[in-house]
Design a protein around this motif. Structure first.
Motif, short mmCIF file in Angstrom:
data_model
loop_
_atom_site.label_atom_id
_atom_site.label_comp_id
_atom_site.label_asym_id
_atom_site.label_seq_id
_atom_site.Cartn_x
_atom_site.Cartn_y
_atom_site.Cartn_z
N PRO A 31 27.06 35.58 -13.81
CA PRO A 31 28.51 35.79 -13.73
C PRO A 31 29.05 35.23 -12.43
CG PRO A 31 27.35 37.80 -14.36
CD PRO A 31 26.31 36.82 -13.95
N ALA A 32 30.10 34.44 -12.51
CA ALA A 32 30.71 33.85 -11.32
C ALA A 32 31.43 34.91 -10.51
CB ALA A 32 31.69 32.75 -11.73
N VAL A 33 31.46 34.72 -9.21
CA VAL A 33 32.23 35.62 -8.37
C VAL A 33 33.69 35.25 -8.51
CG1 VAL A 33 32.61 36.47 -6.04
CG2 VAL A 33 30.31 35.82 -6.77
N ALA A 34 34.41 36.01 -9.30
CA ALA A 34 35.81 35.69 -9.59
C ALA A 34 36.67 35.96 -8.37
CB ALA A 34 36.29 36.52 -10.78
N LYS A 35 37.81 35.37 -8.35
CA LYS A 35 38.79 35.62 -7.28
C LYS A 35 40.00 36.27 -7.93
CE LYS A 35 36.26 33.51 -4.22
NZ LYS A 35 35.58 34.23 -3.15
N GLY A 41 36.11 41.57 -0.75
CA GLY A 41 37.07 42.48 -0.13
C GLY A 41 38.36 42.69 -0.87
N ALA A 42 38.43 42.26 -2.13
CA ALA A 42 39.66 42.46 -2.91
C ALA A 42 39.84 43.93 -3.26
CB ALA A 42 39.62 41.61 -4.18
N LYS A 43 41.04 44.30 -3.63
CA LYS A 43 41.33 45.68 -4.03
C LYS A 43 40.64 46.00 -5.36
CE LYS A 43 45.79 46.23 -1.69
NZ LYS A 43 47.22 46.55 -1.87
N ALA A 171 27.95 40.10 -2.79
CA ALA A 171 28.58 40.84 -1.70
C ALA A 171 27.80 40.65 -0.40
CB ALA A 171 28.66 42.33 -2.05
N ALA A 172 26.46 40.64 -0.49
CA ALA A 172 25.66 40.39 0.71
C ALA A 172 25.91 38.99 1.24
CB ALA A 172 24.18 40.58 0.38
N GLU A 173 26.01 38.01 0.34
CA GLU A 173 26.30 36.64 0.75
C GLU A 173 27.68 36.53 1.37
OE1 GLU A 173 23.60 34.22 -2.53
OE2 GLU A 173 25.72 34.60 -2.93
#
Length: 223
Positions: A31-35, A41-43, A171-173
Protein backbone atom coordinates in the motif's frame (compact mmCIF):
# COMPACT_ATOMS: atom_id res chain seq x y z
CA UNK A 1 43.42 21.73 11.11
CA UNK A 2 39.83 21.03 10.14
CA UNK A 3 37.70 19.26 12.73
CA UNK A 4 35.69 16.38 11.36
CA UNK A 5 32.57 14.86 12.85
CA UNK A 6 31.96 11.29 13.90
CA UNK A 7 28.41 11.41 12.51
CA UNK A 8 27.18 11.07 8.98
CA UNK A 9 23.62 11.58 7.80
CA UNK A 10 21.75 8.62 6.40
CA UNK A 11 19.81 5.55 7.36
CA UNK A 12 19.51 1.91 6.49
CA UNK A 13 16.76 -0.65 6.80
CA UNK A 14 18.30 -3.45 8.82
CA UNK A 15 15.79 -6.24 8.40
CA UNK A 16 18.34 -7.96 6.16
CA UNK A 17 18.95 -8.30 2.41
CA UNK A 18 16.08 -10.73 1.94
CA UNK A 19 13.61 -8.36 3.56
CA UNK A 20 14.82 -5.39 1.54
CA UNK A 21 14.58 -7.48 -1.62
CA UNK A 22 11.04 -8.52 -0.72
CA UNK A 23 10.03 -4.88 -0.21
CA UNK A 24 11.51 -3.92 -3.57
CA UNK A 25 9.93 -6.85 -5.42
CA UNK A 26 6.50 -6.24 -3.87
CA UNK A 27 6.50 -2.47 -4.30
CA UNK A 28 3.46 -2.65 -6.56
CA UNK A 29 1.57 -4.68 -3.96
CA UNK A 30 2.58 -2.64 -0.92
CA UNK A 31 0.00 0.00 0.00
CA UNK A 32 1.36 3.40 -0.98
CA UNK A 33 1.79 6.06 1.66
CA UNK A 34 -1.07 8.30 0.61
CA UNK A 35 -1.05 12.04 1.11
CA UNK A 36 -2.24 12.99 3.64
CA UNK A 37 -1.05 10.14 5.85
CA UNK A 38 -0.74 9.50 9.58
CA UNK A 39 2.80 8.35 8.81
CA UNK A 40 3.75 11.89 7.90
CA UNK A 41 1.79 13.67 10.62
CA UNK A 42 -1.57 14.26 8.95
CA UNK A 43 -4.74 14.56 11.02
CA UNK A 44 -6.79 11.50 11.85
CA UNK A 45 -9.65 11.19 9.35
CA UNK A 46 -11.56 8.30 7.83
CA UNK A 47 -9.17 8.40 4.86
CA UNK A 48 -5.94 8.49 6.87
CA UNK A 49 -7.18 5.81 9.28
CA UNK A 50 -8.09 3.49 6.39
CA UNK A 51 -4.67 4.02 4.84
CA UNK A 52 -3.00 3.34 8.19
CA UNK A 53 -5.01 0.12 8.72
CA UNK A 54 -4.04 -1.17 5.26
CA UNK A 55 -0.36 -0.50 5.85
CA UNK A 56 -0.51 -2.05 9.31
CA UNK A 57 -2.10 -5.17 7.88
CA UNK A 58 0.49 -5.40 5.13
CA UNK A 59 3.44 -5.27 7.52
CA UNK A 60 2.00 -7.34 10.39
CA UNK A 61 -0.37 -9.75 8.66
CA UNK A 62 0.82 -9.71 5.05
CA UNK A 63 3.40 -11.19 2.76
CA UNK A 64 6.46 -9.53 4.32
CA UNK A 65 5.93 -11.06 7.78
CA UNK A 66 8.01 -14.10 6.82
CA UNK A 67 10.95 -11.81 6.09
CA UNK A 68 11.06 -9.90 9.36
CA UNK A 69 10.04 -13.10 11.21
CA UNK A 70 7.31 -11.69 13.43
CA UNK A 71 3.68 -10.61 13.11
CA UNK A 72 4.15 -8.73 16.39
CA UNK A 73 6.27 -6.13 14.65
CA UNK A 74 7.18 -2.73 16.01
CA UNK A 75 9.19 -0.54 13.65
CA UNK A 76 11.86 1.41 15.49
CA UNK A 77 14.06 4.22 14.27
CA UNK A 78 17.52 3.66 15.71
CA UNK A 79 20.65 5.82 15.79
CA UNK A 80 24.17 4.45 15.70
CA UNK A 81 26.22 5.41 18.75
CA UNK A 82 30.00 5.11 18.89
CA UNK A 83 31.88 4.87 22.19
CA UNK A 84 35.62 5.03 22.77
CA UNK A 85 38.15 3.74 25.26
CA UNK A 86 38.15 0.01 24.49
CA UNK A 87 41.16 -2.23 24.35
CA UNK A 88 42.07 -2.32 20.68
CA UNK A 89 42.03 -6.14 20.57
CA UNK A 90 38.37 -6.09 21.66
CA UNK A 91 37.15 -3.24 19.49
CA UNK A 92 35.55 -2.87 16.08
CA UNK A 93 38.29 -0.48 15.08
CA UNK A 94 40.71 2.23 16.15
CA UNK A 95 40.20 5.97 16.39
CA UNK A 96 42.53 8.95 16.72
CA UNK A 97 41.37 11.51 19.30
CA UNK A 98 42.59 15.07 19.64
CA UNK A 99 40.62 17.53 21.77
CA UNK A 100 37.05 17.48 20.37
CA UNK A 101 37.96 15.82 17.07
CA UNK A 102 38.32 12.23 15.96
CA UNK A 103 39.45 10.32 12.89
CA UNK A 104 38.82 6.67 12.17
CA UNK A 105 41.81 6.24 9.88
CA UNK A 106 45.25 7.88 9.63
CA UNK A 107 44.31 8.89 6.08
CA UNK A 108 41.33 10.88 7.38
CA UNK A 109 43.66 12.56 9.85
CA UNK A 110 46.19 13.39 7.13
CA UNK A 111 43.51 14.83 4.84
CA UNK A 112 42.41 17.25 7.56
CA UNK A 113 45.92 18.71 7.97
CA UNK A 114 46.98 21.88 6.20
CA UNK A 115 50.26 22.03 4.26
CA UNK A 116 52.25 23.30 7.23
CA UNK A 117 50.93 20.60 9.56
CA UNK A 118 51.64 17.89 6.98
CA UNK A 119 55.21 19.11 6.60
CA UNK A 120 55.67 19.11 10.38
CA UNK A 121 54.29 15.57 10.70
CA UNK A 122 56.40 14.30 7.82
CA UNK A 123 59.52 15.82 9.39
CA UNK A 124 58.78 14.05 12.71
CA UNK A 125 58.25 10.71 11.00
CA UNK A 126 61.32 11.14 8.84
CA UNK A 127 63.46 11.84 11.87
CA UNK A 128 62.19 8.89 13.90
CA UNK A 129 61.29 6.33 11.24
CA UNK A 130 63.43 7.36 8.27
CA UNK A 131 60.51 7.75 5.85
CA UNK A 132 57.44 9.90 5.20
CA UNK A 133 54.16 9.47 7.05
CA UNK A 134 52.31 8.13 4.01
CA UNK A 135 55.07 5.56 3.45
CA UNK A 136 54.26 3.88 6.76
CA UNK A 137 51.68 1.09 6.82
CA UNK A 138 48.44 1.83 8.65
CA UNK A 139 49.43 0.04 11.87
CA UNK A 140 52.62 2.09 12.15
CA UNK A 141 50.70 5.28 11.31
CA UNK A 142 48.30 4.60 14.20
CA UNK A 143 51.22 3.81 16.51
CA UNK A 144 53.07 6.99 15.56
CA UNK A 145 50.03 9.24 15.97
CA UNK A 146 49.33 7.70 19.37
CA UNK A 147 52.77 8.85 20.49
CA UNK A 148 52.23 12.49 19.47
CA UNK A 149 51.53 15.06 22.17
CA UNK A 150 47.83 15.37 23.10
CA UNK A 151 46.89 12.55 20.69
CA UNK A 152 45.17 9.35 21.80
CA UNK A 153 44.66 6.20 19.77
CA UNK A 154 42.10 3.87 21.30
CA UNK A 155 39.51 1.28 20.34
CA UNK A 156 35.89 2.03 19.47
CA UNK A 157 32.70 -0.01 19.41
CA UNK A 158 29.23 0.87 18.20
CA UNK A 159 25.68 0.03 19.21
CA UNK A 160 22.21 0.96 18.01
CA UNK A 161 19.90 2.98 20.26
CA UNK A 162 16.14 3.30 19.80
CA UNK A 163 15.06 6.87 19.11
CA UNK A 164 11.37 6.34 18.39
CA UNK A 165 8.90 3.51 17.79
CA UNK A 166 6.14 3.21 15.19
CA UNK A 167 3.31 0.96 14.11
CA UNK A 168 4.45 0.92 10.47
CA UNK A 169 7.63 1.00 8.43
CA UNK A 170 6.46 4.11 6.57
CA UNK A 171 6.10 6.06 9.81
CA UNK A 172 9.60 5.06 10.95
CA UNK A 173 10.98 6.12 7.57
CA UNK A 174 9.11 9.42 7.73
CA UNK A 175 10.56 10.09 11.18
CA UNK A 176 14.07 9.48 9.86
CA UNK A 177 13.49 11.74 6.87
CA UNK A 178 12.21 14.52 9.11
CA UNK A 179 14.81 14.20 11.89
CA UNK A 180 17.94 12.99 10.11
CA UNK A 181 19.65 16.36 10.70
CA UNK A 182 19.32 15.92 14.48
CA UNK A 183 21.04 12.54 14.62
CA UNK A 184 23.88 10.57 13.10
CA UNK A 185 23.49 7.38 11.13
CA UNK A 186 19.91 6.09 11.34
CA UNK A 187 18.17 2.86 10.41
CA UNK A 188 14.77 1.16 10.61
CA UNK A 189 14.78 -2.00 12.72
CA UNK A 190 11.95 -4.44 13.46
CA UNK A 191 11.43 -5.35 17.11
CA UNK A 192 9.17 -8.20 18.26
CA UNK A 193 6.44 -6.99 20.63
CA UNK A 194 4.85 -10.39 21.27
CA UNK A 195 4.50 -9.79 25.00
CA UNK A 196 3.36 -6.17 24.71
CA UNK A 197 -0.23 -7.31 25.15
CA UNK A 198 -1.94 -3.91 25.10
CA UNK A 199 -0.05 -2.91 21.97
CA UNK A 200 -0.84 -6.19 20.23
CA UNK A 201 -4.51 -6.13 21.25
CA UNK A 202 -5.02 -2.65 19.78
CA UNK A 203 -3.14 -3.56 16.62
CA UNK A 204 -5.12 -6.77 16.10
CA UNK A 205 -8.39 -4.89 16.64
CA UNK A 206 -7.43 -2.42 13.92
CA UNK A 207 -6.33 -5.13 11.49
CA UNK A 208 -9.47 -7.21 12.06
CA UNK A 209 -11.76 -4.22 11.70
CA UNK A 210 -13.14 -4.42 15.24
CA UNK A 211 -11.57 -1.04 16.02
CA UNK A 212 -12.76 1.48 13.45
CA UNK A 213 -12.77 5.20 12.84
CA UNK A 214 -16.00 6.98 13.79
CA UNK A 215 -16.72 10.50 12.61
CA UNK A 216 -16.99 12.90 15.58
CA UNK A 217 -20.42 14.32 16.26
CA UNK A 218 -19.18 17.88 16.61
CA UNK A 219 -16.31 20.06 15.44
CA UNK A 220 -15.15 20.37 19.04
CA UNK A 221 -14.53 16.62 19.22
CA UNK A 222 -12.80 16.69 15.83
CA UNK A 223 -10.08 19.04 17.03
Amino acid sequence: MLRNSICCAGWQAHQGPAYRECIAMSSTAEPAVAKPSLATGAKLTAETFSDFAERLKFHCNGQVVKWHHTAAALFTAQVKRVTYGYEQDYAEGRVILLEDSCWFTPNEYWNDLDDEERAELDAEVQELRGRGFLELDEDNQFDFLGERDDHTVTGWNSHWEVVSSHFTKEAAEAFIERKRHDYGELRVFVECQHYAWEFEAIKEAIISGRLQYVEPESKELAR
